[in-house]
Design a protein around this motif. Structure first.
Motif, PDB file in Angstrom:
ATOM      1  N   ASP A 326       1.074  -1.187  -0.237  1.00  0.00           N
ATOM      2  CA  ASP A 326       0.027   0.034   0.095  1.00  0.00           C
ATOM      3  C   ASP A 326       0.958   1.250   0.120  1.00  0.00           C
ATOM      4  N   LEU A 327       1.996   1.151   0.546  1.00  0.00           N
ATOM      5  CA  LEU A 327       2.982   2.358   0.721  1.00  0.00           C
ATOM      6  C   LEU A 327       3.309   2.722  -0.580  1.00  0.00           C
ATOM      7  N   SER A 328       3.934   1.505  -1.232  1.00  0.00           N
ATOM      8  CA  SER A 328       4.687   1.665  -2.644  1.00  0.00           C
ATOM      9  C   SER A 328       3.552   2.083  -3.435  1.00  0.00           C
ATOM     10  N   THR A 329       2.489   1.885  -3.460  1.00  0.00           N
ATOM     11  CA  THR A 329       1.325   2.214  -4.658  1.00  0.00           C
ATOM     12  C   THR A 329       0.656   3.488  -4.011  1.00  0.00           C
ATOM     13  N   ARG A 330       0.924   4.119  -2.828  1.00  0.00           N
ATOM     14  CA  ARG A 330       0.348   5.366  -2.316  1.00  0.00           C
ATOM     15  C   ARG A 330      -1.169   4.958  -2.312  1.00  0.00           C
ATOM     16  N   CYS A 331      -1.345   3.871  -1.527  1.00  0.00           N
ATOM     17  CA  CYS A 331      -2.789   3.550  -1.421  1.00  0.00           C
ATOM     18  C   CYS A 331      -3.838   3.715  -2.607  1.00  0.00           C
ATOM     19  N   LYS A 332      -3.237   3.965  -3.706  1.00  0.00           N
ATOM     20  CA  LYS A 332      -4.310   4.123  -4.806  1.00  0.00           C
ATOM     21  C   LYS A 332      -5.038   3.241  -5.060  1.00  0.00           C
ATOM     22  N   LYS A 333      -4.489   1.999  -5.058  1.00  0.00           N
ATOM     23  CA  LYS A 333      -5.185   0.661  -5.382  1.00  0.00           C
ATOM     24  C   LYS A 333      -6.342   0.319  -4.136  1.00  0.00           C
ATOM     25  N   LEU A 334      -5.768   0.346  -3.266  1.00  0.00           N
ATOM     26  CA  LEU A 334      -6.542   0.038  -1.877  1.00  0.00           C
ATOM     27  C   LEU A 334      -7.717   0.680  -1.971  1.00  0.00           C
ATOM     28  N   PHE A 335      -7.761   2.162  -2.143  1.00  0.00           N
ATOM     29  CA  PHE A 335      -8.979   3.009  -1.936  1.00  0.00           C
ATOM     30  C   PHE A 335      -9.992   2.670  -3.241  1.00  0.00           C
ATOM     31  N   LYS A 336      -9.305   2.384  -4.388  1.00  0.00           N
ATOM     32  CA  LYS A 336     -10.121   2.300  -5.653  1.00  0.00           C
ATOM     33  C   LYS A 336     -10.812   0.943  -5.653  1.00  0.00           C
ATOM     34  N   GLU A 337     -10.105  -0.205  -4.859  1.00  0.00           N
ATOM     35  CA  GLU A 337     -10.873  -1.623  -4.740  1.00  0.00           C
ATOM     36  C   GLU A 337     -11.625  -1.775  -3.891  1.00  0.00           C
ATOM     37  N   CYS A 338     -11.676  -0.890  -2.875  1.00  0.00           N
ATOM     38  CA  CYS A 338     -12.313  -1.067  -1.476  1.00  0.00           C
ATOM     39  C   CYS A 338     -13.765  -0.693  -1.800  1.00  0.00           C
TER      40      CYS A 338
END
Length: 455
Positions: A326-338
């Protein structure tokens, strides 16, 4: 740039003409005038309004309060919007937290079994606070702090993996520095570096935003060469900043939080990281992340957005590792997929209604409980008056003492002061770890002027 709903008004090439500005800022203008009138009348007629028993000044709810589980279950039965959010979490394979939080013993016990701990921080909600849940109104600190208290469930549990501050924490930190807020955790023996998430609501310039410190205790992972930067199993340490208008100065807020984290690290004597001990936390070691999130398309719902952001992250924290990936992707994928973050303005409107319903339901039980307590106290005083004293006469001295105890605030929640306790400040609520320091007390009545309104 990210908020497409506001691009017309705030973009690099705005299409908003000067004469249209007033129309767009109607809610802000209305609330500013309302607040100015309220402060003016408060200064002039404060003592008169108290003597007359101003209905808007009377508490509807002092939260938390101790009651049977059924009381809280019934009060929360109307939370359809948040039930849907919980179902999304379950569908995504996560085990959801219980929806009914406030009956937890840690929340209701004022004597926390930790040496040096302080009393529970109570929230007072009044009639004029409820009015702010109407469409087009700004949420104030009483409502946002109540919501945070409700979802957290156990604010005095030092073993909890989440810590939630009130908005007064950030305002005090920004104005007076880390030393001014150190006792908020020190007196409760809370080690913030054992927390998974630390919520820091920000109320400034008539606007709400939310800073979230993630895994501060795993700061060493960020510089450990043996840890895979794309690992989903190793915790990452970072600072999230969620702003529904991208309005607040995030770097300044982050700087204040870094200073506080460094102060706490040294106060708790956590030791060195890569040879450093005094300056562990800064932008290079704990990156500031601002992932794309749902944004508001008006000027009044930022407080509700903060409530929803906090609820979503609180739901996620049991079943999700905020990782190096999440740190390496700057949480972009985390919030996009949640899926929890797939909400819009209609959902925000429903949260207003649900919060109002929740407070009203809790208020009904709370006021009934206080009425029964008052009746029992009155009956006890009458019985004491009728029983002869050992010397043979009526125990008038005991009755007088009982009356004095009643008027001075006995049988009230710890941390809630009465007129006899604090003069005109009738609702001074104790913040995390505070007992006697002015900077650490927070008044959530309508007489408090520093953080009453937010956009």
């Amino acid at each position: 740039r990210e908020n497409q709903a506001l691009a017309t008004f705030l973009g690099t090439d705005p299409q908003l003409e000067f004469y249209q500005i007033k129309e767009y800022t109607t809610a802000l203008d209305k609330d500013t005038k309302k607040e100015a009138d309220r402060r003016r009348s408060s200064r002039i007629g404060r003592s008169k309004s108290k003597k007359k028993g101003n209905i808007l000044e009377k508490p509807l709810l002092v939260f938390p309060f101790k009651a049977d589980e059924e009381v809280f279950s019934t009060a929360a039965s109307t939370l359809n919007e948040l039930k849907e959010a919980r179902e999304v979490q379950e569908q995504d394979g996560g085990e959801s937290i219980p929806l009914i939080q406030p009956q937890d013993s840690d929340l209701n016990e004022t004597d926390v079994k930790v040496k040096g701990s302080s009393r529970t921080h109570y929230i007072t909600v009044r009639e004029d606070d409820i009015e702010r849940l109407a469409p087009g109104e700004f949420l104030n600190d009483a409502l946002v702090d109540f919501w945070m208290k409700w979802i957290s469930g156990a604010p005095n549990n030092t073993d909890a993996d989440v810590h939630i501050f009130t908005s007064h924490f950030m305002s005090t930190l920004a104005s007076d520095g880390p030393q001014a807020v150190s006792s908020w955790t020190a007196k409760k023996k809370i080690d913030i570096f054992e927390k998974k998430l630390i919520f820091v609501p920000v109320n400034s310039d008539l606007h709400w935003s939310l800073a979230v410190v993630v895994n501060p205790g795993f700061i060493a992972n960020n510089s450990d060469d043996e840890i895979d930067r794309g690992s989903k199993d190793d915790e990452g340490s970072f600072l999230l900043f969620l702003d529904s208008l991208t309005m607040h100065r995030k770097k300044r807020i982050a700087s204040d939080i870094y200073k506080w984290l460094n102060f706490e690290w040294n106060r708790l004597e956590k030791g060195n990281v890569d040879g450093e001990s005094s300056r562990i936390f800064w932008s290079d070691t704990m990156p500031l992340l601002t992932p794309k999130i749902p944004y508001q398309d008006n000027g009044c719902d930022c407080g509700v957005f903060v409530c929803r952001y906090a609820y979503n992250l609180f739901q996620m924290r049991n079943n999700y590792i905020f990782s190096q990936y999440d740190l390496s992707t700057r949480c972009k994928k985390l919030f996009k997929e949640c899926r929890l973050f797939e909400f819009g303005m209609e959902d925000i409107a429903r949260i207003r209604e649900e919060m109002k319903s929740l407070i009203n339901n809790l208020s009904t039980s709370y006021l009934r409980m206080k009425k029964l307590e008052k009746g029992k106290k009155k009956g006890k005083c009458e019985n004491d008056e009728a029983v002869p004293s050992e010397e043979g006469g009526n125990s008038s001295g005991e009755v007088a003492a009982a009356d004095e105890t009643s008027s001075s605030g006995a049988n009230k929640p710890d941390g809630v002061s009465t007129d006899n306790d604090e003069g005109e400040n009738t609702d001074v609520m104790r913040e995390e770890g505070s007992d006697d320091t002015p900077e650490e007390t927070t008044s959530l009545s309508t007489e408090k002027e520093n953080v009453e309104n937010s956009s």
